[in-house]
Design a protein around this motif. Sequence first.
Motif, PDB file in Angstrom:
ATOM      1  N   GLN A 190       0.826  -1.210   0.000  1.00 36.96           N
ATOM      2  CA  GLN A 190       0.000   0.000   0.000  1.00 36.96           C
ATOM      3  C   GLN A 190       0.860   1.260   0.000  1.00 36.96           C
ATOM      4  OE1 GLN A 190      -2.721  -0.268   3.304  1.00 36.96           O
ATOM      5  NE2 GLN A 190      -4.050  -1.738   2.281  1.00 36.96           N
ATOM      6  N   ARG A 191       1.917   1.254   0.804  1.00 34.63           N
ATOM      7  CA  ARG A 191       2.797   2.435   0.818  1.00 34.63           C
ATOM      8  C   ARG A 191       3.491   2.605  -0.534  1.00 34.63           C
ATOM      9  NH1 ARG A 191       3.690   0.561   6.137  1.00 34.63           N
ATOM     10  NH2 ARG A 191       5.500  -0.665   5.451  1.00 34.63           N
ATOM     11  N   ALA A 192       3.856   1.491  -1.164  1.00 36.51           N
ATOM     12  CA  ALA A 192       4.581   1.558  -2.439  1.00 36.51           C
ATOM     13  C   ALA A 192       3.724   2.119  -3.569  1.00 36.51           C
ATOM     14  CB  ALA A 192       5.100   0.172  -2.822  1.00 36.51           C
ATOM     15  N   VAL A 193       2.394   1.983  -3.450  1.00 37.70           N
ATOM     16  CA  VAL A 193       1.507   2.503  -4.502  1.00 37.70           C
ATOM     17  C   VAL A 193       0.729   3.729  -4.039  1.00 37.70           C
ATOM     18  CG1 VAL A 193       1.299   0.260  -5.614  1.00 37.70           C
ATOM     19  CG2 VAL A 193      -0.402   0.939  -3.893  1.00 37.70           C
ATOM     20  N   HIS A 194       1.038   4.231  -2.830  1.00 33.24           N
ATOM     21  CA  HIS A 194       0.430   5.450  -2.308  1.00 33.24           C
ATOM     22  C   HIS A 194      -1.075   5.292  -2.123  1.00 33.24           C
ATOM     23  CE1 HIS A 194      -0.193  10.036  -2.298  1.00 33.24           C
ATOM     24  NE2 HIS A 194       0.559   9.736  -1.249  1.00 33.24           N
ATOM     25  N   ARG A 195      -1.462   4.179  -1.512  1.00 32.15           N
ATOM     26  CA  ARG A 195      -2.876   3.945  -1.220  1.00 32.15           C
ATOM     27  C   ARG A 195      -2.966   3.113   0.057  1.00 32.15           C
ATOM     28  NH1 ARG A 195      -7.708   3.856  -4.571  1.00 32.15           N
ATOM     29  NH2 ARG A 195      -9.367   2.743  -3.495  1.00 32.15           N
ATOM     30  N   GLU A 196      -3.020   3.771   1.195  1.00 33.19           N
ATOM     31  CA  GLU A 196      -3.012   3.087   2.482  1.00 33.19           C
ATOM     32  C   GLU A 196      -4.414   3.065   3.083  1.00 33.19           C
ATOM     33  OE1 GLU A 196       0.345   3.927   5.116  1.00 33.19           O
ATOM     34  OE2 GLU A 196       1.183   5.185   3.523  1.00 33.19           O
ATOM     35  N   GLN A 197      -4.856   1.865   3.401  1.00 35.83           N
ATOM     36  CA  GLN A 197      -6.159   1.662   4.042  1.00 35.83           C
ATOM     37  C   GLN A 197      -6.102   0.331   4.770  1.00 35.83           C
ATOM     38  OE1 GLN A 197      -8.451   2.009   0.491  1.00 35.83           O
ATOM     39  NE2 GLN A 197      -7.763   0.065  -0.353  1.00 35.83           N
ATOM     40  N   SER A 198      -6.645   0.278   5.953  1.00 40.28           N
ATOM     41  CA  SER A 198      -6.505  -0.922   6.777  1.00 40.28           C
ATOM     42  C   SER A 198      -7.593  -1.946   6.474  1.00 40.28           C
ATOM     43  CB  SER A 198      -6.561  -0.554   8.256  1.00 40.28           C
ATOM     44  OG  SER A 198      -7.866  -0.110   8.602  1.00 40.28           O
ATOM     45  N   LEU A 199      -7.275  -3.194   6.760  1.00 39.00           N
ATOM     46  CA  LEU A 199      -8.268  -4.262   6.668  1.00 39.00           C
ATOM     47  C   LEU A 199      -9.454  -3.954   7.567  1.00 39.00           C
ATOM     48  CD1 LEU A 199      -9.304  -7.142   5.987  1.00 39.00           C
ATOM     49  CD2 LEU A 199      -7.792  -7.988   7.799  1.00 39.00           C
ATOM     50  N   GLU A 200      -9.163  -3.458   8.765  1.00 37.92           N
ATOM     51  CA  GLU A 200     -10.226  -3.201   9.735  1.00 37.92           C
ATOM     52  C   GLU A 200     -11.207  -2.138   9.238  1.00 37.92           C
ATOM     53  OE1 GLU A 200      -6.929  -5.227  11.402  1.00 37.92           O
ATOM     54  OE2 GLU A 200      -6.977  -3.258  10.397  1.00 37.92           O
ATOM     55  N   SER A 201     -10.688  -1.079   8.594  1.00 34.01           N
ATOM     56  CA  SER A 201     -11.576  -0.019   8.110  1.00 34.01           C
ATOM     57  C   SER A 201     -12.457  -0.517   6.971  1.00 34.01           C
ATOM     58  CB  SER A 201     -10.759   1.195   7.666  1.00 34.01           C
ATOM     59  OG  SER A 201      -9.954   0.879   6.533  1.00 34.01           O
ATOM     60  N   VAL A 202     -11.893  -1.304   6.072  1.00 28.21           N
ATOM     61  CA  VAL A 202     -12.679  -1.838   4.961  1.00 28.21           C
ATOM     62  C   VAL A 202     -13.710  -2.836   5.471  1.00 28.21           C
ATOM     63  CG1 VAL A 202     -12.593  -3.149   2.801  1.00 28.21           C
ATOM     64  CG2 VAL A 202     -10.827  -1.439   3.290  1.00 28.21           C
ATOM     65  N   ALA A 203     -13.308  -3.672   6.408  1.00 26.03           N
ATOM     66  CA  ALA A 203     -14.242  -4.649   6.986  1.00 26.03           C
ATOM     67  C   ALA A 203     -15.428  -3.944   7.631  1.00 26.03           C
ATOM     68  CB  ALA A 203     -13.521  -5.526   7.993  1.00 26.03           C
ATOM     69  N   ALA A 204     -15.157  -2.856   8.352  1.00 27.68           N
ATOM     70  CA  ALA A 204     -16.235  -2.116   9.008  1.00 27.68           C
ATOM     71  C   ALA A 204     -17.178  -1.501   7.977  1.00 27.68           C
ATOM     72  CB  ALA A 204     -15.648  -1.043   9.922  1.00 27.68           C
ATOM     73  N   LEU A 205     -16.628  -0.977   6.891  1.00 22.92           N
ATOM     74  CA  LEU A 205     -17.463  -0.379   5.852  1.00 22.92           C
ATOM     75  C   LEU A 205     -18.324  -1.427   5.148  1.00 22.92           C
ATOM     76  CD1 LEU A 205     -14.930   2.142   4.270  1.00 22.92           C
ATOM     77  CD2 LEU A 205     -17.009   2.726   5.540  1.00 22.92           C
ATOM     78  N   ILE A 206     -17.755  -2.589   4.882  1.00 24.48           N
ATOM     79  CA  ILE A 206     -18.540  -3.650   4.240  1.00 24.48           C
ATOM     80  C   ILE A 206     -19.661  -4.109   5.161  1.00 24.48           C
ATOM     81  CG2 ILE A 206     -18.441  -6.057   3.468  1.00 24.48           C
ATOM     82  CD1 ILE A 206     -15.773  -5.447   2.173  1.00 24.48           C
ATOM     83  N   ALA A 207     -19.365  -4.270   6.446  1.00 21.07           N
ATOM     84  CA  ALA A 207     -20.405  -4.669   7.404  1.00 21.07           C
ATOM     85  C   ALA A 207     -21.504  -3.613   7.468  1.00 21.07           C
ATOM     86  CB  ALA A 207     -19.786  -4.888   8.780  1.00 21.07           C
ATOM     87  N   ALA A 208     -21.116  -2.341   7.486  1.00 22.00           N
ATOM     88  CA  ALA A 208     -22.108  -1.270   7.529  1.00 22.00           C
ATOM     89  C   ALA A 208     -22.925  -1.226   6.246  1.00 22.00           C
ATOM     90  CB  ALA A 208     -21.409   0.068   7.767  1.00 22.00           C
ATOM     91  N   SER A 209     -22.295  -1.516   5.127  1.00 25.80           N
ATOM     92  CA  SER A 209     -23.020  -1.535   3.851  1.00 25.80           C
ATOM     93  C   SER A 209     -24.106  -2.594   3.868  1.00 25.80           C
ATOM     94  CB  SER A 209     -22.042  -1.795   2.698  1.00 25.80           C
ATOM     95  OG  SER A 209     -21.040  -0.810   2.638  1.00 25.80           O
ATOM     96  N   ARG A 210     -23.786  -3.742   4.420  1.00 31.41           N
ATOM     97  CA  ARG A 210     -24.804  -4.796   4.509  1.00 31.41           C
ATOM     98  C   ARG A 210     -25.934  -4.369   5.438  1.00 31.41           C
ATOM     99  NH1 ARG A 210     -22.832  -8.765   1.621  1.00 31.41           N
ATOM    100  NH2 ARG A 210     -20.611  -9.326   1.649  1.00 31.41           N
ATOM    101  N   ASP A 211     -25.580  -3.727   6.543  1.00 33.42           N
ATOM    102  CA  ASP A 211     -26.610  -3.259   7.470  1.00 33.42           C
ATOM    103  C   ASP A 211     -27.521  -2.231   6.809  1.00 33.42           C
ATOM    104  OD1 ASP A 211     -25.597  -4.877   9.460  1.00 33.42           O
ATOM    105  OD2 ASP A 211     -24.433  -3.275  10.428  1.00 33.42           O
ATOM    106  N   GLN A 212     -26.964  -1.431   5.891  1.00 34.32           N
ATOM    107  CA  GLN A 212     -27.749  -0.409   5.216  1.00 34.32           C
ATOM    108  C   GLN A 212     -28.602  -0.968   4.081  1.00 34.32           C
ATOM    109  OE1 GLN A 212     -28.166   2.839   5.943  1.00 34.32           O
ATOM    110  NE2 GLN A 212     -26.946   2.511   7.788  1.00 34.32           N
ATOM    111  N   GLY A 213     -28.411  -2.239   3.733  1.00 33.52           N
ATOM    112  CA  GLY A 213     -29.261  -2.872   2.735  1.00 33.52           C
ATOM    113  C   GLY A 213     -28.738  -2.849   1.322  1.00 33.52           C
ATOM    114  N   PHE A 214     -27.439  -2.572   1.122  1.00 36.45           N
ATOM    115  CA  PHE A 214     -26.885  -2.693  -0.221  1.00 36.45           C
ATOM    116  C   PHE A 214     -26.948  -4.150  -0.653  1.00 36.45           C
ATOM    117  CE2 PHE A 214     -25.116   1.329   1.158  1.00 36.45           C
ATOM    118  CZ  PHE A 214     -25.176   2.099   0.014  1.00 36.45           C
ATOM    119  N   THR A 215     -27.431  -4.402  -1.856  1.00 34.82           N
ATOM    120  CA  THR A 215     -27.707  -5.766  -2.284  1.00 34.82           C
ATOM    121  C   THR A 215     -26.503  -6.477  -2.882  1.00 34.82           C
ATOM    122  OG1 THR A 215     -28.493  -4.954  -4.431  1.00 34.82           O
ATOM    123  CG2 THR A 215     -30.128  -5.255  -2.699  1.00 34.82           C
ATOM    124  N   SER A 216     -25.460  -5.720  -3.278  1.00 31.48           N
ATOM    125  CA  SER A 216     -24.286  -6.355  -3.865  1.00 31.48           C
ATOM    126  C   SER A 216     -23.052  -5.531  -3.534  1.00 31.48           C
ATOM    127  CB  SER A 216     -24.439  -6.484  -5.386  1.00 31.48           C
ATOM    128  OG  SER A 216     -23.307  -7.121  -5.954  1.00 31.48           O
TER     129      SER A 216
END
Length: 483
Positions: A190-216
């Motif tokens: 991630q540092r080598a391509v200048h795009r840093e984001q944690s597994l934990e942050s993405v996991a939380a967003l995906i879980a929240a997306s499901r809670d909000q009713g996104f179908t895919s």
Amino acid sequence: MSPDPTPWDRSIPDADLLRRFDIAGPRYTSYPTADRFHAGFDAERHGEMLALRAFGPAAAQPMSVYVHIPFCESVCYYCACNKVVTRHHERAAAYVDALEVEMSLVHRRLGARALVSQLHFGGGTPTFLSDRELSMLMALLHRHFRLAADAEISIEVDPRTIDFGRLRHLRGLGFNRLSFGVQDFDPGVQRAVHREQSLESVAALIAASRDQGFTSINVDLIYGLPLQTPASFARTIEQVATLRPDRIALYGYAHLPHRFKPQRRIEASALPPPADKLRMLSGAIAGFIARGYSYIGMDHFALADDPLAVAKREGRLHRNFQGYSTQPDCDLVALGVSAISKLGASFAQNVKTLPEYYAALREGRLPVERGLALDQDDLVRRDAIMALMCQGRLAFDPIERSHGVVMADYFAPEIERLRHMEADGLVTIEPRAVQVTPMGWFFVRAVAMVFDRYLRPSGAGAAAPQGAAGGAADTPIRFSRIL
């Protein structure tokens, strides 16, 4: 639900086949590919095609709409998108105003609020727009188009630019599908391509997306990035699989710093060697299949009960500028800088820079830079290539009925060139069809390329029709779904 044990999921290509057939070439989100477009097809021609749709049988059919948002706050070094890197968010307001002008020009030629069954926001970073700007843009789209009640409404998301509140806002606007750009979870990569984001942050967003009713929910990954190793990428595969996105898009990085300026910040010496890149691909295929995903084709995976996987098994798969789709083939109106429309037997691409885009709209012109009107040979080959890409089978009868050709004669040189693929177990040549084998499905791009007249090797078969363009294939780089 356990994966359906189809033959596609039981064969994993070995390194030798990957080395010989995992080759550079078009993704065939269209045929002919965008590198064949020319300036002779201009805004006037595109306007004629819009008007023709308004008064033709296609007017009663639903269409797709694509909106390109070019802005990004920071540059990802691997990127090959058409983008504008800026932290000045006020620039987005002028762009939304310009999109309104373009929509009005399109609407005037269509003559009515066309029914839309699929709407996609891509970029760049669509979530660069504020909540207010996204609301304005959706209101404009509703004013100029008629969205079907069951429309697929999707947006590409940079996890670094969104939070739970923004997810709620997107859902409230009607978005029901999300695509998260992840690429890799390894911190060093991630540092080598200048795009840093944690597994934990993405996991939380995906879980929240499901809670909000996104179908895919889709996750994008890239293999072949700097500092990646087969072992490190295997960890990313495992981590992504635990998040259980409905779909996964896996793309190979092509290092072309002479064409894409951001890639000049990547040290070529940090890129994995070809052998390791092949191991990453084969490991990813095996890893996702072992964790319950079906291989859809062309670097895409889906859970076995996902509509995309079901459509693949039932022979109802289609392909468009957003990749594989369950939506039937239909017209596409694309809005924004560099966006590509498809209307009937034509393509039209907008200008690629903001100054050109704004200038055209100030003058009341559709901002088209180039395009293509397909000839009869293009149409025959498009049907053949899409049959291979979507069904894995080129049946002769449907194309003969549609186009009045004798397939065995029309494609005699191509069928002969498939013989070596048949010897390698990638296709089976039947009297009235070409069938892609379970192993060949992993190399369907290479199979389809045999039927691309613009890639025909010198001296192989009949010459391309008069006026056909020459040159190299599109490079197999993603990154913008519309390019």
